[in-house]
Design a protein around this motif. Structure first.
Motif, PDB file in Angstrom:
ATOM      1  N   VAL A 104       0.851  -1.196   0.000  1.00 21.94           N
ATOM      2  CA  VAL A 104       0.000   0.000   0.000  1.00 21.94           C
ATOM      3  C   VAL A 104       0.885   1.245   0.000  1.00 21.94           C
ATOM      4  CG1 VAL A 104      -1.726   1.303   1.326  1.00 21.94           C
ATOM      5  CG2 VAL A 104      -1.855  -1.193   1.217  1.00 21.94           C
ATOM      6  N   ASN A 108       1.277   4.050  -2.891  1.00 26.56           N
ATOM      7  CA  ASN A 108       0.716   5.393  -2.659  1.00 26.56           C
ATOM      8  C   ASN A 108       1.762   6.501  -2.580  1.00 26.56           C
ATOM      9  OD1 ASN A 108      -1.875   4.442  -2.652  1.00 26.56           O
ATOM     10  ND2 ASN A 108      -2.069   4.337  -0.422  1.00 26.56           N
ATOM     11  N   TRP A 273      -3.123   3.745   6.159  1.00 21.63           N
ATOM     12  CA  TRP A 273      -4.359   4.538   6.090  1.00 21.63           C
ATOM     13  C   TRP A 273      -4.022   6.009   5.813  1.00 21.63           C
ATOM     14  CZ3 TRP A 273      -6.278   8.424   9.401  1.00 21.63           C
ATOM     15  CH2 TRP A 273      -7.642   8.738   9.276  1.00 21.63           C
ATOM     16  N   THR A 276      -3.677   6.927   2.161  1.00 21.55           N
ATOM     17  CA  THR A 276      -4.814   6.750   1.246  1.00 21.55           C
ATOM     18  C   THR A 276      -5.397   8.099   0.821  1.00 21.55           C
ATOM     19  OG1 THR A 276      -6.355   6.540   3.098  1.00 21.55           O
ATOM     20  CG2 THR A 276      -5.435   4.490   2.200  1.00 21.55           C
ATOM     21  N   GLU A 277      -6.124   8.090  -0.282  1.00 16.74           N
ATOM     22  CA  GLU A 277      -6.530   9.333  -0.939  1.00 16.74           C
ATOM     23  C   GLU A 277      -7.303  10.292  -0.036  1.00 16.74           C
ATOM     24  OE1 GLU A 277      -8.193   8.959  -4.844  1.00 16.74           O
ATOM     25  OE2 GLU A 277      -6.732   7.422  -5.417  1.00 16.74           O
ATOM     26  N   ASN A 293       0.733  11.500  -1.934  1.00 22.29           N
ATOM     27  CA  ASN A 293       0.072  10.593  -2.873  1.00 22.29           C
ATOM     28  C   ASN A 293      -0.323  11.399  -4.117  1.00 22.29           C
ATOM     29  OD1 ASN A 293      -1.849   9.076  -4.288  1.00 22.29           O
ATOM     30  ND2 ASN A 293      -2.528   8.022  -2.427  1.00 22.29           N
TER      31      ASN A 293
END
Ligand code: FE
Length: 335
Positions: A104, A108, A273, A276-277, A293
């Motif tokens: 992840v 990212n 987390w 993330t976007e 990101n």
């Protein structure tokens, strides 16, 4: 020492408060050099989404690092969150961060914004760029960091103190790119071109341009964002240097999992987390930074400065060459 004692008192209060909330479920402890205003909304969101309580202690980075080292295996810290790749590099070198192998995070966070040994990951990007007087300078007059060393800028340049890690990182990257001799020439040229003694912070540096003391400054974008937020008519503009060469010097705020953490799995999940976007948007916008990101758009104030090419040299070099940069700046009379 006083400062550390005060920090310990703060943490005890924070821990006590935390215990009165969720008596069950997981808890994470973050040591953060990023101030409370910028982290609390994100931490609260994580608790709301997952039930995991996030406690934190904020202080200056050297204090936090020293503290993690002093606490050793007994540290309550699960994550270290700080600004500047130079600081993250130091923490990693001191051995307090745990390498994280995460698909992840590698997906990212772009490669140049994370530790090649995966001990820390950039979470927001700050560009250290040129801000100029829209009244006295035409963008066509500007081109590169290097060109600000030319006699044409004599008495027109405003810089922040060389004591600030941001400038140490900038010069470290110049050394990485050009070698020490050429970097010294550039820094020497900057010093000759100074309009005034270096300023205590980026805001004062830009205010010197507004006041007509200098015409161009090297500052982090989010400080310019703050000025624009306060006064949209401020007569300054952003210039992206080195667009046909190395790109704009970027740095990060970022985090790593503490090597002595007893909750590594939960700490990694939290770090993932954060990349993330949705979370990246909140995390970056809180300080008018760029999300690390790249699939996340920046805040409209930030996006208004237009797209730019980043320097893709890994930001860990800011740490690698920091000591040499400090000596070089001292030698060249950059106060
Ligand atoms: Fe800052």
């Amino acid at each position: 020492m006083k400062r550390i004692q005060r920090s310990i008192a703060t943490l005890s209060v924070a821990l006590t408060l935390g215990m009165s909330g969720l008596a069950y479920g997981q808890e994470l402890v973050v040591y953060s050099a990023r101030i409370e205003n910028l982290i609390k909304p994100v931490f609260d969101l994580y608790t709301a989404e997952t039930g995991v309580k996030v406690k934190y202690l904020t202080d200056q980075e050297p204090v936090l690092l020293q503290r993690i080292k002093a606490e050793g295996d007994n540290t309550p810290a699960d994550l270290l969150l700080t600004v500047d790749a130079g600081n993250l590099w130091h923490a990693a070198k001191e051995g307090v961060l745990h390498p994280v192998d995460s698909e992840v995070l590698t997906k990212n966070i772009p490669e140049h914004l994370r530790d090649p040994d995966q001990r820390w990951f950039g979470l927001s990007v700050r560009a250290r760029t040129l801000v100029y007087s829209a009244q006295r300078v035409k963008p066509a007059d500007l081109s590169t960091y290097e060109e600000l060393a030319e006699p044409k800028w004599k008495g027109r340049l405003a810089l922040r103190s060389s004591k600030k890690v941001y400038n140490q990182s900038l010069v470290a990257m110049l050394i990485k790119e050009h070698g020490e001799a050429k970097a010294a020439e550039i820094v020497g040229g900057w010093v000759r071109n100074l309009a005034a003694q270096p300023f205590a912070d980026d805001t004062k540096t830009m205010e010197a341009v507004v006041a007509g003391i200098a015409d161009v400054a090297i500052v982090n974008t989010y400080y310019f964002g703050r000025l624009v937020k306060k006064d949209p008519a401020v007569p300054l503009a952003v210039f992206w240097p080195n667009q046909s060469s190395s790109g704009v010097h970027v740095n990060v705020s970022g985090a790593g999992v503490v090597a002595a953490s007893k909750n590594k799995k939960a700490a990694i999940a939290f770090l993932e987390w954060l990349s993330t976007e949705k979370v990246q948007k909140i995390f970056a916008e809180a300080n008018l930074e760029y999300p690390a990101n790249p699939s996340v758009p920046a805040h409209p104030i930030v996006a208004a400065w237009g797209p730019f090419k980043q320097n893709r040299i890994n930001v860990s070099n800011a740490g690698e060459f920091q000591a040499v940069a400090i000596q070089l700046m001292d030698r060249m009379g950059y106060k």
